[in-house]
Design an enzyme around this catalytic site. Structure first.
Site, PDB file in Angstrom:
ATOM      1  N   ARG A  72       0.817  -1.309  -0.116  1.00 38.61           N
ATOM      2  CA  ARG A  72      -0.092   0.148  -0.089  1.00 38.61           C
ATOM      3  C   ARG A  72       0.824   1.385  -0.127  1.00 38.61           C
ATOM      4  NH1 ARG A  72      -2.506  -4.150   2.641  1.00 38.61           N
ATOM      5  NH2 ARG A  72      -1.716  -3.625   4.722  1.00 38.61           N
ATOM      6  N   GLU A 109       2.218  -7.017  13.938  1.00 38.85           N
ATOM      7  CA  GLU A 109       1.058  -7.059  14.931  1.00 38.85           C
ATOM      8  C   GLU A 109       0.369  -8.664  14.976  1.00 38.85           C
ATOM      9  OE1 GLU A 109      -3.079  -5.113  16.102  1.00 38.85           O
ATOM     10  OE2 GLU A 109      -2.216  -4.676  14.360  1.00 38.85           O
TER      11      GLU A 109
END
Length: 191
Positions: A72, A109
């Protein structure tokens, strides 16, 4: 630093950006509230707002490298690089770049990964901006900083569209500044 804390407080572009982001609960695994920025790309005005805000911030900082993190970061990085007169350097997942690369492993994460960069993509002393869509734990940005610094570049700042402050990602950036546009919306506004 949030854009709203840097002279853009009350800027309607930030509200439009925030509203255009879709929150996807439990993706890619249970407990993750995924900030999907692909929905803001559907509105050309919102996409332009993002690029314009970043360009306004970086156009006078003599940045010569915009390093975009796969995938992205590739959506914003080339436009910013063109507008400020810098080169774009892709930081890719393993096995995607031909030729000689350096790599840096990092923790996410929700798992582990690795970034690669072409050897010779940046030169000693070049000033670099790292761009990505979201900062969570800071692992990806930290890996990007390490790659660029190993090649002798000076990372001026990291920039992301969305920041997740509760995950304290900025603490992993070794004191590098972090500029983010918006914080995530609450789940009841997402779907």
């Amino acid at each position: 630093m949030f854009a709203s804390k840097n002279g853009l407080k009350g800027d309607p572009r930030l509200e439009a950006i925030s509203e255009a982001i879709r929150v996807v609960p439990h993706f890619p695994k249970p407990g993750i509230m995924f900030q999907d920025i692909t929905t803001l790309l559907l509105d050309h005005k919102v996409f332009k707002y993002i690029v314009d805000i970043f360009v306004d911030r970086y156009k006078n900082m003599t940045i010569s490298v915009v390093a975009g993190i796969e995938a992205r970061g590739f959506m914003f990085g080339p436009s910013i690089a063109l507008a400020i007169g810098a080169k774009f350097v892709p930081l890719r997942k393993p096995g995607k770049l031909p030729g000689k690369v350096i790599y840096q492993a990092y923790e996410l994460e929700y798992g582990e990964d690795c970034l690669e960069m072409h050897i010779g993509a940046v030169q000693e002393g070049e000033k670099a901006l790292v761009i990505d869509d979201v900062v969570a734990t800071g692992g990806t940005l930290s890996a990007a900083i390490k790659l660029l610094e190993r090649m002798g570049a000076e990372v001026v700042e990291c920039a992301c569209v969305v920041g997740l402050p509760e995950l304290k990602g900025q603490s992993r950036l070794n004191g590098k500044p972090l500029y983010i546009l918006v914080e995530p919306r609450e789940i009841e506004n997402c779907c």
